[in-house]
Structure formats: structure tokens, C-alpha cells
Write an enzyme that holds these catalytic residues in place. Structure first.
Site, mmCIF file in Angstrom:
data_model
loop_
_atom_site.group_PDB
_atom_site.id
_atom_site.type_symbol
_atom_site.label_atom_id
_atom_site.label_comp_id
_atom_site.label_asym_id
_atom_site.label_seq_id
_atom_site.Cartn_x
_atom_site.Cartn_y
_atom_site.Cartn_z
ATOM 1 C CB CYS A 232 -0.873 -0.013 1.103
ATOM 2 S SG CYS A 232 -2.121 1.246 1.252
ATOM 3 C CG HIS B 295 -5.821 -2.595 -0.821
ATOM 4 N ND1 HIS B 295 -4.829 -3.012 -0.221
ATOM 5 C CD2 HIS B 295 -5.569 -1.013 -0.573
ATOM 6 C CE1 HIS B 295 -3.814 -2.159 0.338
ATOM 7 N NE2 HIS B 295 -4.344 -1.074 -0.326
ATOM 8 C CD GLU B 296 -7.535 1.470 -3.562
ATOM 9 O OE1 GLU B 296 -7.537 2.174 -2.704
ATOM 10 O OE2 GLU B 296 -6.280 0.715 -3.951
ATOM 11 C CG HIS C 226 -7.233 2.582 1.450
ATOM 12 N ND1 HIS C 226 -6.660 2.893 2.562
ATOM 13 C CD2 HIS C 226 -6.429 2.132 0.515
ATOM 14 C CE1 HIS C 226 -5.279 2.539 2.289
ATOM 15 N NE2 HIS C 226 -5.125 1.994 0.999
#
Lengths: 170, 171
Positions: free
Chosen positions: A100, A143-144, A147
Site C-alpha cells: 500500500c 483493498h480500496e 480504505h
């Protein structure tokens, strides 16, 4: 309309990375501008296949993804952005190594769904978009979306020996 | 057969493990469980071995490695442990945030208060980022209350915490 700018990428332990993002109005011109900045920032970052608003210091549920040409990608929707995205179906969980830009010195093994359906909204038009994907693009989306919920891959690493020092960042 | 616990800590170089293992093998000590890593660049190894030599003999033999002062070796008698019973459900605890004094102490005290038993632990300081990952067996009845307690401790420390069930990889 102002030109897109490359924004600085914030690094852990910045508080914004642990803050759940607020939903956005996809038709808000400020959101459209933010998306342009996310694309611009992703483009100048070598190896970057996705970037979420909290990574440029904005706690909002917006991200961009582009896994075009990545060797681990199978299904690929090219470069796209989503607002307020949510996972609606996730199957075939597989462990894989993630890094990341906001945690530049570490990588980790994380289980993610390799078959994924995500629903979100297209910035600018507000059109609802359903993305069905797999493999690397599915991993990038999860993953996004994490976030946008204030989560890092560190929150999902598989165990005490599943984090590694990154030797080179690319 | 006695069981001995050996620790070797110091300046890293190629061949430390080979040296230790050769000395133990030469004494007929059987190396059972071991772990080795580098902590902030320091070589750090802990192992358990079994055999008929008394602790003092093994310590004397390993003292050959400490002559130049670059390594510290300790050898202690330990009583064989029964196979660990898994009273709790395996979880992975992650804590990350700005480095400050007492993160591990506060988080692990809260975990212990609910009967959580740490079975493996890694902490890393990476720039300003402090990271703790612990594998913890938590009594099933206490998972929810421990999760709430950890959230409160994390809030006081200004760090992020996650407690998740460990993935069971079954064939």
C-alpha cells in the site's frame, strides 16, 4: 473546471487512514474534481493500481482503480472510479501479498475474495454501476473499499508472521 | 531426557545457526522447536533441545560462540510442557498507530484480563508507524466483551485495533 492535481499521499499512522469515510454525492463537482486528482496521483505513482480518497487525506467513500496490464489480473475493467461502493457478493477466498502506498515499508498476506461483485456510483453521472470481477482486480477493489471504511491491509493480515519488510517499493 | 531452553542474541552474521546447531549435535542434543528472526537487525534465536547433557555442559560448549562478545547465549533447564490445550478460539489481533510508550502493555493487559492467551506476536516500528500483530486464543464467551474493551483501549492510545477470527485453512 480546474485541472487535476497530483496530491501528496498520506502515510500511516495518519488518523484519516483509520477514519471511516463519509458517503458522497457522486454528482457533486468537488467529488468529480477529487476523482480527477486521484487518477492524476495514481498515474504518477509507479506500480499503483488503485487509490482511495483517504490516502490523499480526504475521509470520503471514493476511489479509483486501474489494473490494466497487471500480470495477475484476469478480468479487467480498465481505469474507473466508484463512489459509495459496497461489496455485495464475495466468494473464493484466497491469500495474497498486498502492499500500500500509505504503508510503504511493509507488505502482508491477506485473504480476499477472488470472485467479487461490487455496487457503486459513477462520479459525474451518479449512475449505479455493478462490477463483477475476479483475481487481482477483485483484490484491488476490496483493498480500496477497505480504505473508504478506514481499514488498512494491516487490519486483515493473516497472522503474526504474515507481515514483511518491503525490499523495494514499486 | 532433559529439556533445555537456549537463547542466542547478538550481532548477525552468516553461520550463527550452523554454529549453534553443530555444537548441540556434537553433544547429542536433539533440537526440537526453534524460532529465529532479526529484531531491529539483531540476531535473535530461541530453541528447545532434548538430550542427556546437563545444562552446565551445554552452556559451556556454547560459550565458544561468545568469546568475541558479539553474541549472548543462555541455557536453562525447562520442564516438558504438556501439549497446549486450545481453550479459546484463535483470533488475529492487529494494532497500528503512532508510536508511543505502552501500546503493547495496555493492549496485552486488556487481552489477558479476558483470558486471551497470546500464542504468537510480532511488533514492528516502521518509521512513525507502530504495528502489533498477535495471534490470540480467546474464550468464545468473551470475544465480544474483549472486542469492546480493545476498542476503548485503542481510543485512549489513539491507535487502530482489529480483532478477527483467524482463518482456519483446512484441506
Amino acid at each position: 473546471v480546474s485541472a487535476a492535481v497530483v496530491r501528496p499521499v498520506v502515510r500511516a499512522p495518519a488518523a484519516v487512514l483509520g477514519t471511516a469515510g463519509e458517503p458522497v454525492d457522486p454528482c457533486d463537482p468537488a467529488v468529480v474534481g477529487l476523482v480527477a486528482d486521484l487518477f492524476a496521483t495514481m498515474r504518477v505513482s509507479p506500480g499503483c493500481v488503485g487509490l482511495a480518497a483517504p490516502q490523499v487525506g480526504v475521509a470520503r467513500r471514493v476511489f479509483v482503480v486501474d489494473v490494466t496490464g497487471h500480470p495477475k489480473a484476469r478480468t479487467c475493467h480498465g481505469a474507473f472510479a466508484l463512489c459509495n461502493a459496497e461489496v455485495v457478493e464475495a466468494t473464493r477466498w484466497e491469500k495474497g501479498r498486498e502492499g500500500c502506498m500509505s504503508v510503504p515499508d511493509l507488505t502482508g498476506d491477506v485473504r480476499r475474495a477472488a470472485r467479487l461483485t461490487v455496487v457503486g456510483y459513477v462520479p459525474g453521472t451518479g449512475e449505479e454501476l455493478k462490477i463483477r470481477t475476479d483475481a487481482f482486480e477483485a483484490r484491488a477493489l476490496q483493498h480500496e473499499i477497505d480504505h473508504c471504511s478506514g481499514l488498512l491491509f494491516l487490519d486483515r493480515v493473516a497472522g503474526a508472521h504474515a507481515v514483511y519488510a518491503r525490499r523495494t517499493y514499486l | 531426557m532433559g529439556e533445555l531452553a537456549v537463547t542466542v542474541i547478538g550481532h548477525d552474521r552468516p553461520g550463527i545457526i550452523a554454529d549453534v546447531a553443530e555444537i548441540l549435535a556434537g553433544l547429542g542434543m536433539n533440537l526440537t522447536d526453534s524460532t529465529m528472526t532479526r529484531l531491529r537487525g539483531h540476531f535473535a534465536m530461541t530453541l528447545v533441545c532434548t538430550g542427556s547433557h546437563p545444562c552446565a555442559d551445554v552452556e559451556a560448549a556454547l560459550a565458544a560462540l561468545t568469546g568475541d562478545g558479539s553474541l549472548t547465549v543462555s541455557v536453562r533447564d525447562v520442564r516438558p510442557e504438556p501439549d497446549a490445550s486450545t481453550a479459546g478460539r484463535p483470533h488475529v489481533l492487529t494494532v497500528h498507530g503512532a508510536d508511543r510508550l505502552g501500546i503493547v502493555a495496555a493492549v496485552c493487559r486488556a487481552t489477558a484480563e479476558f483470558g486471551g492467551n497470546v500464542t504468537d506476536l510480532t511488533t514492528r516500528l516502521s518509521g512513525d508507524l507502530y504495528l502489533l500483530i498477535a495471534e490470540v486464543d480467546v474464550p468464545a464467551a468473551d470475544v465480544e466483551r474483549l472486542t469492546e474493551r480493545l476498542a476503548s483501549v485503542a481510543g485512549m492510545l489513539g491507535v487502530d485495533v482489529a480483532l478477527r477470527p483467524a482463518e482456519a485453512d483446512l484441506l
